[in-house]
Design a protein around this motif. Sequence first.
Motif, PDB file in Angstrom:
ATOM      1  N   TYR A 130       4.939   2.581  10.074  1.00 10.38           N
ATOM      2  CA  TYR A 130       5.107   3.531   8.942  1.00 10.38           C
ATOM      3  C   TYR A 130       3.862   3.919   8.360  1.00 10.38           C
ATOM      4  O   TYR A 130       2.726   3.159   8.670  1.00 10.38           O
ATOM      5  N   GLY A 131       3.848   4.310   7.202  1.00 14.01           N
ATOM      6  CA  GLY A 131       2.918   4.581   6.266  1.00 14.01           C
ATOM      7  C   GLY A 131       1.603   5.283   7.011  1.00 14.01           C
ATOM      8  O   GLY A 131       1.764   6.086   7.507  1.00 14.01           O
ATOM      9  N   SER A 132       0.332   4.716   6.847  1.00 13.60           N
ATOM     10  CA  SER A 132      -0.809   5.345   7.324  1.00 13.60           C
ATOM     11  C   SER A 132      -0.821   5.396   8.932  1.00 13.60           C
ATOM     12  O   SER A 132      -1.521   5.733   9.629  1.00 13.60           O
ATOM     13  N   ASN A 133       0.057   4.439   9.470  1.00 16.29           N
ATOM     14  CA  ASN A 133       0.330   4.599  11.113  1.00 16.29           C
ATOM     15  C   ASN A 133       1.510   5.310  11.489  1.00 16.29           C
ATOM     16  O   ASN A 133       1.926   5.015  12.647  1.00 16.29           O
ATOM     17  N   GLU A 134       2.129   6.123  10.677  1.00 20.53           N
ATOM     18  CA  GLU A 134       3.325   6.793  11.041  1.00 20.53           C
ATOM     19  C   GLU A 134       3.149   7.896  12.347  1.00 20.53           C
ATOM     20  O   GLU A 134       1.998   8.046  12.353  1.00 20.53           O
ATOM     21  N   GLY A 135       4.004   7.675  13.140  1.00 20.22           N
ATOM     22  CA  GLY A 135       4.041   8.280  14.433  1.00 20.22           C
ATOM     23  C   GLY A 135       3.804   7.509  15.465  1.00 20.22           C
ATOM     24  O   GLY A 135       3.714   7.872  16.571  1.00 20.22           O
ATOM     25  N   LEU A 136       3.180   6.224  15.388  1.00 25.11           N
ATOM     26  CA  LEU A 136       2.654   5.267  16.307  1.00 25.11           C
ATOM     27  C   LEU A 136       3.847   4.309  16.800  1.00 25.11           C
ATOM     28  O   LEU A 136       4.406   3.854  15.671  1.00 25.11           O
ATOM     29  N   THR A 137       4.134   4.246  17.829  1.00 25.93           N
ATOM     30  CA  THR A 137       5.196   3.144  18.518  1.00 25.93           C
ATOM     31  C   THR A 137       4.608   2.563  19.566  1.00 25.93           C
ATOM     32  O   THR A 137       4.130   3.095  20.583  1.00 25.93           O
ATOM     33  N   VAL A 138       4.463   1.287  19.781  1.00 25.14           N
ATOM     34  CA  VAL A 138       3.985   0.736  20.863  1.00 25.14           C
ATOM     35  C   VAL A 138       4.967  -0.397  21.236  1.00 25.14           C
ATOM     36  O   VAL A 138       5.661  -1.055  20.447  1.00 25.14           O
ATOM     37  N   ALA A 139       4.713  -0.707  22.351  1.00 26.42           N
ATOM     38  CA  ALA A 139       5.563  -1.917  23.032  1.00 26.42           C
ATOM     39  C   ALA A 139       4.752  -2.968  23.637  1.00 26.42           C
ATOM     40  O   ALA A 139       3.866  -2.761  24.368  1.00 26.42           O
ATOM     41  N   GLN A 198      -5.371   8.914  10.941  1.00 33.43           N
ATOM     42  CA  GLN A 198      -6.726   9.226  10.772  1.00 33.43           C
ATOM     43  C   GLN A 198      -7.501   9.436  12.324  1.00 33.43           C
ATOM     44  O   GLN A 198      -8.575   9.787  11.822  1.00 33.43           O
ATOM     45  N   TRP A 199      -7.010   9.180  13.100  1.00 32.27           N
ATOM     46  CA  TRP A 199      -7.442   9.348  14.366  1.00 32.27           C
ATOM     47  C   TRP A 199      -7.951  10.934  14.963  1.00 32.27           C
ATOM     48  O   TRP A 199      -7.264  11.820  14.302  1.00 32.27           O
ATOM     49  N   LEU A 220      -5.599  -1.160  13.143  1.00 34.27           N
ATOM     50  CA  LEU A 220      -4.881  -0.241  12.698  1.00 34.27           C
ATOM     51  C   LEU A 220      -4.734  -0.191  10.950  1.00 34.27           C
ATOM     52  O   LEU A 220      -4.832   0.873  10.279  1.00 34.27           O
ATOM     53  N   MET A 221      -5.058  -1.314  10.348  1.00 37.81           N
ATOM     54  CA  MET A 221      -5.349  -1.463   8.870  1.00 37.81           C
ATOM     55  C   MET A 221      -6.733  -0.712   8.516  1.00 37.81           C
ATOM     56  O   MET A 221      -6.556  -0.231   7.418  1.00 37.81           O
ATOM     57  N   LYS A 222      -7.613  -0.696   9.352  1.00 39.55           N
ATOM     58  CA  LYS A 222      -9.136  -0.397   9.240  1.00 39.55           C
ATOM     59  C   LYS A 222      -9.107   1.192   9.300  1.00 39.55           C
ATOM     60  O   LYS A 222      -9.549   1.990   8.725  1.00 39.55           O
ATOM     61  N   GLN A 223      -8.691   1.511  10.633  1.00 35.00           N
ATOM     62  CA  GLN A 223      -8.604   2.824  11.208  1.00 35.00           C
ATOM     63  C   GLN A 223      -7.229   3.307  11.613  1.00 35.00           C
ATOM     64  O   GLN A 223      -6.778   3.217  12.591  1.00 35.00           O
ATOM     65  N   PRO A 224      -6.314   3.439  10.454  1.00 35.51           N
ATOM     66  CA  PRO A 224      -5.050   4.150  10.650  1.00 35.51           C
ATOM     67  C   PRO A 224      -4.733   5.205  11.636  1.00 35.51           C
ATOM     68  O   PRO A 224      -5.473   5.997  11.795  1.00 35.51           O
ATOM     69  N   TYR A 225      -3.695   5.194  12.326  1.00 37.78           N
ATOM     70  CA  TYR A 225      -3.248   6.068  13.364  1.00 37.78           C
ATOM     71  C   TYR A 225      -3.415   7.581  12.919  1.00 37.78           C
ATOM     72  O   TYR A 225      -3.779   8.433  13.598  1.00 37.78           O
TER      73      TYR A 225
END
Length: 156
Positions: free
Chosen positions: A107-116, A155-156, A148-153
Amino acid sequence: MAQEIERKYLVKNDSFKGQAVKAVRIIQGYLSSVPERTVRVRIKGDKGFLTIKGIGNESGASRYEWEEQIPTEEAEELLKICEPGVIDKTRYIIEHASLIFEVDEFYGSNEGLTVAEVELIDEAQAIDKPEWVGEEVTGDVKYYNSMLMKQPYTQW
């Protein structure tokens, strides 16, 4: 110190949610995010944890890990002094072919990323992947929570 062996994959769709046996919200921060040693503070559900991880091996699948449960109140206080950036996600637990897959929906600045992630006994262990498991990203540092906390998803 225990050795952690795991593989990490992108998730193609949200069909995994119907297979989950458990889901828990996780908030975490880092007291240290240098690759040689990450020190993580986590609140998982209603429990606090402190985790130290060493640098990964060449493949990125193995590294040292130490974790201890701490009082939730202490974890909340430690989160206040963590490096900037917080990881907010829900972790889903899925049992598949005698393996446990942990799927993190961010969630938040990494919204849209899902990893297993799936933990293994050794790096050569065969994996029967569910249909929702996509591209392998084991060892790709941009998918590490500490990155991910430094370079959130977003912002890629």
